[in-house]
Design a protein around this motif. Sequence first.
Motif, PDB file in Angstrom:
ATOM      1  N   UNK A   1       0.847  -1.194   0.000  1.00  0.00           N
ATOM      2  CA  UNK A   1       0.000   0.000   0.000  1.00  0.00           C
ATOM      3  C   UNK A   1       0.883   1.245   0.000  1.00  0.00           C
ATOM      4  N   UNK A   2       0.676   2.118  -0.964  1.00  0.00           N
ATOM      5  CA  UNK A   2       1.413   3.396  -1.001  1.00  0.00           C
ATOM      6  C   UNK A   2       0.477   4.495  -0.532  1.00  0.00           C
ATOM      7  N   UNK A   3       0.959   5.297   0.386  1.00  0.00           N
ATOM      8  CA  UNK A   3       0.135   6.328   1.001  1.00  0.00           C
ATOM      9  C   UNK A   3       0.880   7.650   0.953  1.00  0.00           C
ATOM     10  N   UNK A   4       0.209   8.677   0.463  1.00  0.00           N
ATOM     11  CA  UNK A   4       0.841   9.992   0.372  1.00  0.00           C
ATOM     12  C   UNK A   4       0.797  10.673   1.729  1.00  0.00           C
ATOM     13  N   UNK A   5       1.928  10.733   2.401  1.00  0.00           N
ATOM     14  CA  UNK A   5       2.000  11.405   3.704  1.00  0.00           C
ATOM     15  C   UNK A   5       2.719  12.733   3.547  1.00  0.00           C
ATOM     16  N   UNK A   6       2.429  13.649   4.446  1.00  0.00           N
ATOM     17  CA  UNK A   6       3.194  14.894   4.466  1.00  0.00           C
ATOM     18  C   UNK A   6       4.621  14.595   4.897  1.00  0.00           C
ATOM     19  N   UNK A   7       5.555  15.448   4.467  1.00  0.00           N
ATOM     20  CA  UNK A   7       6.976  15.177   4.705  1.00  0.00           C
ATOM     21  C   UNK A   7       7.269  14.945   6.186  1.00  0.00           C
ATOM     22  N   UNK A   8       6.709  15.737   7.062  1.00  0.00           N
ATOM     23  CA  UNK A   8       7.010  15.623   8.483  1.00  0.00           C
ATOM     24  C   UNK A   8       6.266  14.500   9.180  1.00  0.00           C
ATOM     25  N   UNK A   9       5.377  13.823   8.445  1.00  0.00           N
ATOM     26  CA  UNK A   9       4.528  12.807   9.082  1.00  0.00           C
ATOM     27  C   UNK A   9       4.780  11.404   8.552  1.00  0.00           C
ATOM     28  N   UNK A  10       5.923  11.228   7.890  1.00  0.00           N
ATOM     29  CA  UNK A  10       6.165   9.921   7.277  1.00  0.00           C
ATOM     30  C   UNK A  10       6.394   8.816   8.306  1.00  0.00           C
ATOM     31  N   UNK A  11       6.891   9.184   9.480  1.00  0.00           N
ATOM     32  CA  UNK A  11       7.100   8.169  10.514  1.00  0.00           C
ATOM     33  C   UNK A  11       5.793   7.794  11.218  1.00  0.00           C
ATOM     34  N   UNK A  12       4.831   8.686  11.197  1.00  0.00           N
ATOM     35  CA  UNK A  12       3.672   8.512  12.087  1.00  0.00           C
ATOM     36  C   UNK A  12       2.335   8.365  11.362  1.00  0.00           C
ATOM     37  N   UNK A  13       2.273   8.722  10.088  1.00  0.00           N
ATOM     38  CA  UNK A  13       1.020   8.637   9.342  1.00  0.00           C
ATOM     39  C   UNK A  13       0.506   7.190   9.317  1.00  0.00           C
ATOM     40  N   UNK A  14      -0.768   6.998   9.602  1.00  0.00           N
ATOM     41  CA  UNK A  14      -1.288   5.634   9.750  1.00  0.00           C
ATOM     42  C   UNK A  14      -2.394   5.281   8.758  1.00  0.00           C
ATOM     43  N   UNK A  15      -2.596   6.123   7.744  1.00  0.00           N
ATOM     44  CA  UNK A  15      -3.614   5.812   6.743  1.00  0.00           C
ATOM     45  C   UNK A  15      -3.316   4.510   6.008  1.00  0.00           C
ATOM     46  N   UNK A  16      -2.083   4.336   5.578  1.00  0.00           N
ATOM     47  CA  UNK A  16      -1.705   3.103   4.894  1.00  0.00           C
ATOM     48  C   UNK A  16      -1.751   1.898   5.823  1.00  0.00           C
ATOM     49  N   UNK A  17      -1.437   2.142   7.077  1.00  0.00           N
ATOM     50  CA  UNK A  17      -1.520   1.064   8.067  1.00  0.00           C
ATOM     51  C   UNK A  17      -2.960   0.575   8.213  1.00  0.00           C
ATOM     52  N   UNK A  18      -3.904   1.525   8.215  1.00  0.00           N
ATOM     53  CA  UNK A  18      -5.320   1.136   8.296  1.00  0.00           C
ATOM     54  C   UNK A  18      -5.731   0.292   7.089  1.00  0.00           C
ATOM     55  N   UNK A  19      -5.261   0.679   5.923  1.00  0.00           N
ATOM     56  CA  UNK A  19      -5.586  -0.116   4.735  1.00  0.00           C
ATOM     57  C   UNK A  19      -5.048  -1.544   4.903  1.00  0.00           C
ATOM     58  N   UNK A  20      -3.837  -1.650   5.425  1.00  0.00           N
ATOM     59  CA  UNK A  20      -3.254  -2.981   5.665  1.00  0.00           C
ATOM     60  C   UNK A  20      -4.065  -3.776   6.680  1.00  0.00           C
ATOM     61  N   UNK A  21      -4.558  -3.116   7.705  1.00  0.00           N
ATOM     62  CA  UNK A  21      -5.386  -3.817   8.694  1.00  0.00           C
ATOM     63  C   UNK A  21      -6.642  -4.368   8.023  1.00  0.00           C
ATOM     64  N   UNK A  22      -7.224  -3.573   7.126  1.00  0.00           N
ATOM     65  CA  UNK A  22      -8.383  -4.066   6.384  1.00  0.00           C
ATOM     66  C   UNK A  22      -8.018  -5.270   5.515  1.00  0.00           C
ATOM     67  N   UNK A  23      -6.849  -5.195   4.897  1.00  0.00           N
ATOM     68  CA  UNK A  23      -6.364  -6.323   4.097  1.00  0.00           C
ATOM     69  C   UNK A  23      -6.154  -7.558   4.978  1.00  0.00           C
ATOM     70  N   UNK A  24      -5.573  -7.350   6.135  1.00  0.00           N
ATOM     71  CA  UNK A  24      -5.323  -8.476   7.047  1.00  0.00           C
ATOM     72  C   UNK A  24      -6.642  -9.102   7.501  1.00  0.00           C
ATOM     73  N   UNK A  25      -7.624  -8.250   7.750  1.00  0.00           N
ATOM     74  CA  UNK A  25      -8.938  -8.780   8.165  1.00  0.00           C
ATOM     75  C   UNK A  25      -9.534  -9.631   7.052  1.00  0.00           C
ATOM     76  N   UNK A  26      -9.433  -9.130   5.840  1.00  0.00           N
ATOM     77  CA  UNK A  26      -9.955  -9.880   4.687  1.00  0.00           C
ATOM     78  C   UNK A  26      -9.255 -11.234   4.554  1.00  0.00           C
TER      79      UNK A  26
END
Lengths: 190, 190
Positions: free
Chosen positions: B161-186
């Motif tokens: 999953x590629x997620x466009x994060x702001x430069x200062x938030x690349x360590x902490x942005x969790x939008x892509x992580x949420x997508x992965x959680x949905x994938x894991x649930x599936x």
Amino acid sequence: MPERRPRLYLAGPEVFLPEPVGAGRIKCELAAEYGFEGVYPLDAALDLAGLDKPAQAALISASNEALMRSCDALIANLTPFRGVSADAGTAFEVGFMRALGRPVLGYSNATADLVARSTAYRGAGLLEHCCDGPGVAIEDFDLAENLMIDVAITASGSRLVRWQAKAGERMTELGGFRVCLGEARRLLIR
Amino acid sequence: MPERRPRLYLAGPEVFLPEPVGAGRIKCELAAEYGFEGVYPLDAALDLAGLDKPAQAALISASNEALMRSCDALIANLTPFRGVSADAGTAFEVGFMRALGRPVLGYSNATADLVARSTAYRGAGLLEHCCDGPGVAIEDFDLAENLMIDVAITASGSRLVRWQAKAGERMTELGGFRVCLGEARRLLIR
């Protein structure tokens, strides 16, 4: 019937060299001198013609995973590649063989600690696309690599070999590789 | 007796954040929302006092390997870390879980291809300690990461999953992580 020589998976960014097959052949010849059958990712000589990029990538990955499973141990070229650390595919392969319980060995053609390399990298300010930042810790265990990789080698009974190579020879210098072959012989043959 | 929730190993460079435990807690809480038990490398709360650096590193490594073996799948934060590619320890862990035959999932908080990132890196001329060079191939399969990692995720039934994060938030942005959680649930629950 000839004795079966232990098989060594030879991981590293040499696959990206201008003459990758030749680079692998040299490593396999050296491995043979130490009593091993060297197994190089390009040995499979896959027929990629007519395949689209995703299918090519899938075939290469499956081939490499099968080659790893067929091997008794791994020697990784962990020289930093396009960043502070080893080639990501090589790091993946070290973890793969470690999970299978097979000895993992490795060398780096840079001698500086991970801390020194990380500090130098950060000082250059090259953070585009990256998630590093001033407040982010630099792992400091006096190791050459991330501890998961470095300790996997130590726990295999060896050590991550650091070898001072000239700047233009970091992809091809094989002094550290030879040390690893000696380590592998000590662990697997003698 | 409560139903056992599948355990997800949460790999990534968050362990280097200024508040690494808190970062892990947030990811574990999100994992719980999706029906999983999140397992974060720092969960073990190891007692490192009095140990020298090699012993500390060995204990952390052994703990993380045991945690991985206890998990049903992995979600990796593969955002480039101090270079073109993912954190080396994270790449190791993806390979580790892949070899165990467990699904590996992952996201990156950078959207550029590996080719674009490698080209940008090379253009900056930052090759100290590194073994890259002008004649060295840049792997081009339109992927976000080295093919061993990218394909391991595809072969697990998901996608990087590629997620466009702001430069200062690349360590902490969790939008892509949420997508992965949905994938894991599936893949693991539904």
